[in-house]
Design an enzyme around this catalytic site. Sequence first.
Site, short mmCIF file in Angstrom:
data_model
loop_
_atom_site.label_atom_id
_atom_site.label_comp_id
_atom_site.label_asym_id
_atom_site.label_seq_id
_atom_site.Cartn_x
_atom_site.Cartn_y
_atom_site.Cartn_z
N CYS A 170 0.82 -1.21 0.00
CA CYS A 170 0.00 0.00 0.00
C CYS A 170 0.87 1.27 0.00
O CYS A 170 1.54 1.56 -0.96
CB CYS A 170 -0.97 -0.05 1.19
SG CYS A 170 -2.24 1.21 1.20
N HIS A 171 0.86 2.04 1.09
CA HIS A 171 1.66 3.26 1.22
C HIS A 171 3.06 2.98 1.77
O HIS A 171 3.89 3.88 1.81
CB HIS A 171 0.95 4.26 2.15
CG HIS A 171 -0.24 4.92 1.55
ND1 HIS A 171 -1.45 4.27 1.38
CD2 HIS A 171 -0.42 6.17 1.07
CE1 HIS A 171 -2.32 5.10 0.85
NE2 HIS A 171 -1.73 6.27 0.64
N ALA A 172 3.35 1.76 2.20
CA ALA A 172 4.65 1.44 2.80
C ALA A 172 5.83 1.60 1.84
O ALA A 172 6.95 1.78 2.32
CB ALA A 172 4.63 0.05 3.42
N TRP B 200 6.68 4.16 0.59
CA TRP B 200 7.28 5.42 1.05
C TRP B 200 8.52 5.13 1.89
O TRP B 200 9.50 5.87 1.81
CB TRP B 200 6.28 6.19 1.92
CG TRP B 200 5.37 7.14 1.22
CD1 TRP B 200 5.51 7.69 -0.02
CD2 TRP B 200 4.15 7.66 1.75
NE1 TRP B 200 4.46 8.53 -0.28
CE2 TRP B 200 3.61 8.53 0.79
CE3 TRP B 200 3.48 7.48 2.95
CZ2 TRP B 200 2.42 9.23 0.99
CZ3 TRP B 200 2.29 8.18 3.15
CH2 TRP B 200 1.77 9.04 2.18
#
Length: 187
Positions: free
Chosen positions: A112-114, A116
């Site tokens: 997902c957003h990991a 980043w």
Amino acid sequence: MPGQLDGKRILILATNGFEQSELEVPRDRLRDAGAAVDVASPKTGEIKGWDHKDWGRPVPVDKPLAEAREGDYDAIVLPGGQINPDLLRVNPQAIALIKAFYAAGKTVAAVCHAPWLLIEAGLVQGRRMTSYSSIKTDVINAGARWEDASVVTDNGVVTSRNPGDLEDFSNKIIEEVREGRHRRRAA
């Protein structure tokens, strides 16, 4: 399948605001496959997840981040959500730990957003990756070759789009951990 990861140890790195299913599904699947799984966090006691539109259930923290060592584990899993990776990417200990897993050739998995966190750790340049669609531009701008796929693996670095892909994500982590260490080209 039980026993696939007998004797293996997996670390999940998270803090408050992780997407509930993105921590719990891989944790449970990896445990079902025989791995010992610890949750590490800068927080102690427990951390609270985010479940779609509100705060979710707490998850116990097994190990403070300050005591988590790459040498004790075979892989690191990074759940997403918007809050969790945003808080962790400004934590120097968290980024150093992710870099240590990568440098040791161990499986590094982010959903997902990991991704980043992988960007912050400097691990995406030239790498095939996927992510949640809202950070696609961030991943591309950091030098990755973004793919619209449920799971993308590039030499032991596993990335996945979103909670709907967690079974595939978990299965790929199991496969990569079973393969062992990965020889890595410079990112």
